[in-house]
Design an enzyme around this catalytic site. Structure first.
Site, mmCIF file in Angstrom:
data_model
loop_
_atom_site.group_PDB
_atom_site.id
_atom_site.type_symbol
_atom_site.label_atom_id
_atom_site.label_comp_id
_atom_site.label_asym_id
_atom_site.label_seq_id
_atom_site.Cartn_x
_atom_site.Cartn_y
_atom_site.Cartn_z
ATOM 1 C CB SER A 70 -0.935 -0.074 1.205
ATOM 2 O OG SER A 70 -1.789 1.008 1.269
ATOM 3 C CG ASP A 287 -3.339 3.821 -0.970
ATOM 4 O OD1 ASP A 287 -3.992 3.548 -1.990
ATOM 5 O OD2 ASP A 287 -3.280 3.062 0.017
ATOM 6 C CG ASP A 289 -2.922 -0.661 -2.009
ATOM 7 O OD1 ASP A 289 -3.075 0.502 -1.609
ATOM 8 O OD2 ASP A 289 -3.322 -1.650 -1.364
ATOM 9 C CD GLU A 383 -9.474 2.583 8.331
ATOM 10 O OE1 GLU A 383 -9.338 2.068 9.439
ATOM 11 O OE2 GLU A 383 -8.636 2.472 7.424
ATOM 12 N NE ARG A 508 -5.850 1.893 17.004
ATOM 13 C CZ ARG A 508 -5.105 1.832 15.902
ATOM 14 N NH1 ARG A 508 -4.564 2.933 15.383
ATOM 15 N NH2 ARG A 508 -4.901 0.692 15.300
ATOM 16 N NE ARG A 517 -1.184 4.535 13.375
ATOM 17 C CZ ARG A 517 -0.044 4.491 12.689
ATOM 18 N NH1 ARG A 517 0.815 5.496 12.770
ATOM 19 N NH2 ARG A 517 0.251 3.454 11.929
#
Ligand code: NG1
Ligand code: ZN
Length: 545
Positions: A70, A287, A289, A383, A508, A517
């Site tokens: 990716s 991005d 991919d 997302e 998390r 992050r």
């Protein structure tokens, strides 16, 4: 022991696993196995074994394998398994993948393989099929060769679709398994993918005009050549779509994802430096991919403005919600939006309060969002980083096709909805398909990017990566919005958040990197930055205790 044993033993000896230091294991994470490419050859071989088992378990349906890393640098690569409907591998099977990959010797690998087959009651003589593809990384070639060795050793039929975007591979898996059925997803070829999208795009645009040029930054990844190929399939007499493809150099691996692409734009919150940003140009970035998409433009007055996954999500939800109402289906179909904790709070407010649609928050990783979105008739999930799609239930698609329209306006809405269900990739987030969706919506609304940006104002936010000695000590609850451990860390975050207006922050462990992050948002840029720093320091302190 099965009759595959000897073949597996021999092939495994040629595709060894690189041992990790004591106590460390390879894990099938959010993005499959992803790491430096030179560690992946043996892993890819073993993924072949797993994919063959999965196919045999599912009555010979085709399983997909995609080789990509990716948005990561060119030296990385990854191997990811795709289930028969084009969805991510079922979660239970992630640990079987992990077990195979961590077998300590060729002999041990054969044992684990047979153990899994026995435990899962898999008939190793049944037929199995795997289809696979890879992005433009040079290491991909070697990795699919290792994968093919695993498939050959287990007598699995396979099709090598060569270089593809990730969403194209997902499409091909679903198309393969639905071929010849009433639910046929499309022709089983790369061209079939382009034809399906182009036909649905023309139908969804319905003669409306797309204004100006769209500049598409392809991160020097596989999306570049594939987008150019797709554009050839749009009938010029039906839609005039002026696209300028940039950063599409796939011949120099070192420039892949370098200072370009959706991840660069989202994390740096600025336009790629090349080509030099021209004020006012409608732009977007894919991005490496081509499964993520971010829109933006440089405003001559206010500077860079970004329209990320949350924006695409709210735009799609609003447009589709209006169409459903015009089609007279409001009482029949449940529409919902699925986000993660990284969604900007302003987008969540806009969707719940203005669009009056339910929002569900899930942990990070599209498999979680996808699963929850399936609970709606129309489930919009994205997302914030630009990965997402819209899922339509069989009832919804049935209604679009078979409801008797009561007026020309109703017919128009139903036809547009039916076209969108074909245009939008139902298997996984797809940057090319999502980009066409956005272009359709802007054309229908006669909107510029500025009109789109004006729907609500994002809360200033910041994402920080914090190095810790052991990220696994950070355990979360409430869709990753609160820390359960280490003890006391969440209390400190709560205290920090209280000091700022309209603030929210959480920490998390990353699922793809060895780090934590921290996300923070607040009423002003200064406050968001300050809060992010404070929480990062808290995590740093707990992370080194
Ligand atoms: P991690 O490393 O778990 O935060 C990142 C992204 C996810 C997802 C995965 C898979 C952020 C904050 N996190 O996960 O959204 O896309 O990579 O690629 O963007
Ligand atoms: Zn991607």
């Amino acid at each position: 022991m099965s009759d595959h044993d000897e073949a597996i033993l021999a092939a495994s000896a040629r595709r060894p696993i690189v041992p990790l230091e004591k106590g460390k294991f390879y894990t099938y994470g959010t993005a499959g196995f992803r790491m430096k490419a030179d560690l992946l050859e043996g892993i890819s071989f073993r993924v072949g074994l797993l994919a063959s088992l999965r196919s045999r378990k599912l009555n010979g349906q085709a399983i997909g394998v995609m080789v990509t890393a990716s948005h990561n640098p060119a030296v990385d690569n990854g191997v990811k398994i795709v289930d028969p409907l084009g969805e991510m591998l079922e979660q239970d099977w992630e640990r079987y993948a992990t077990a195979l990959v961590n077998a300590t010797s060729d002999q041990h690998l054969v044992e684990v393989y047979n153990l899994l087959a026995a435990e899962l009651k898999i008939d190793l003589t049944a037929s199995a099929k795997v289809v696979y593809g890879r992005d433009t990384r040079p290491s991909g070639h070697k990795l699919v060769a290792a994968l093919a060795d695993g498939l050959t050793a287990t007598k699995t039929e396979f099709v090598d679709f060569k270089i593809l975007t990730t969403p194209q591979l997902h499409y091909l898996v679903r198309a393969t398994n639905s071929e010849g059925t009433p639910l046929a997803y499309g022709k089983v070829s790369e061209v079939g993918y382009y034809e399906k999208l182009a036909e649905a795009f023309v139908r969804a645009i319905r003669g409306r005009k797309i204004t100006g040029t769209l500049q598409v930054d392809c991160a020097n990844g596989v999306g570049g050549p594939k987008l150019s190929e797709f554009l050839k399939h749009i009938p010029k007499d039906k839609v005039s779509f002026d696209v300028k493809v940039v950063n599409d150099d796939v011949l120099r691996p070192e420039v892949l994802n370098l200072d370009s692409g959706a991840d660069f734009v989202k994390t740096k919150q600025r336009a790629p430096p090349n080509p030099k940003p021209q004020p006012g140009v409608r732009s977007c970035s894919l991005d490496g991919d081509a499964d993520r998409l971010i829109y933006y433009w440089v405003d001559p007055e206010t500077g860079f403005v970004m329209l990320d996954g949350d924006r695409i999500s709210s735009l799609a939800a609003s447009f589709i919600g209006d169409l459903v109402e015009s089609a007279g289906l409001k009482d029949d179909l449940r529409i919902g939006v699925v986000q993660t904790a990284y969604a900007n709070g302003a987008s969540t407010n806009y969707i719940t309060q203005h669009l009056k649609l339910p929002v569900i928050c899930t942990p990070t990783g599209v498999k979680h969002l996808h699963h929850v979105a399936q609970g709606f008739d129309i489930g919009v999930y994205f997302e914030a980083n630009g990965h997402g799609t819209v899922l339509f239930s069989p009832d919804a698609i049935n209604a679009f096709k078979n409801k008797e329209p009561q007026s020309p306006a109703q017919k128009d809405a139903l036809d547009t909805l039916a076209a969108l269900a074909d245009l939008i990739n139902q298997t996984v987030g797809d940057a090319i398909s999502d980009m066409l969706l956005v272009e359709v919506i802007l054309a229908h609304k006669s909107w510029t990017l500025r009109d789109w940006a004006l729907t609500y104002a994002d809360l200033p936010n910041r994402l920080v990566r914090v190095e810790v000695s052991d990220k696994d000590r950070f355990k979360t609850t409430d869709a990753e919005r609160r820390l359960l451990s280490p003890d006391g860390a969440q209390d400190e975050i709560d205290q920090a958040v209280k000091k700022y207006k309209d603030a929210r922050s959480f920490a998390r462990a990353s699922g793809t990197e060895n780090a934590c992050r921290v996300y923070a948002e607040a009423a002003t840029r200064t406050e968001a930055n300050e809060l992010a720093d404070r929480v990062a320091r808290i995590i740093e302190r707990y992370g080194t205790l």
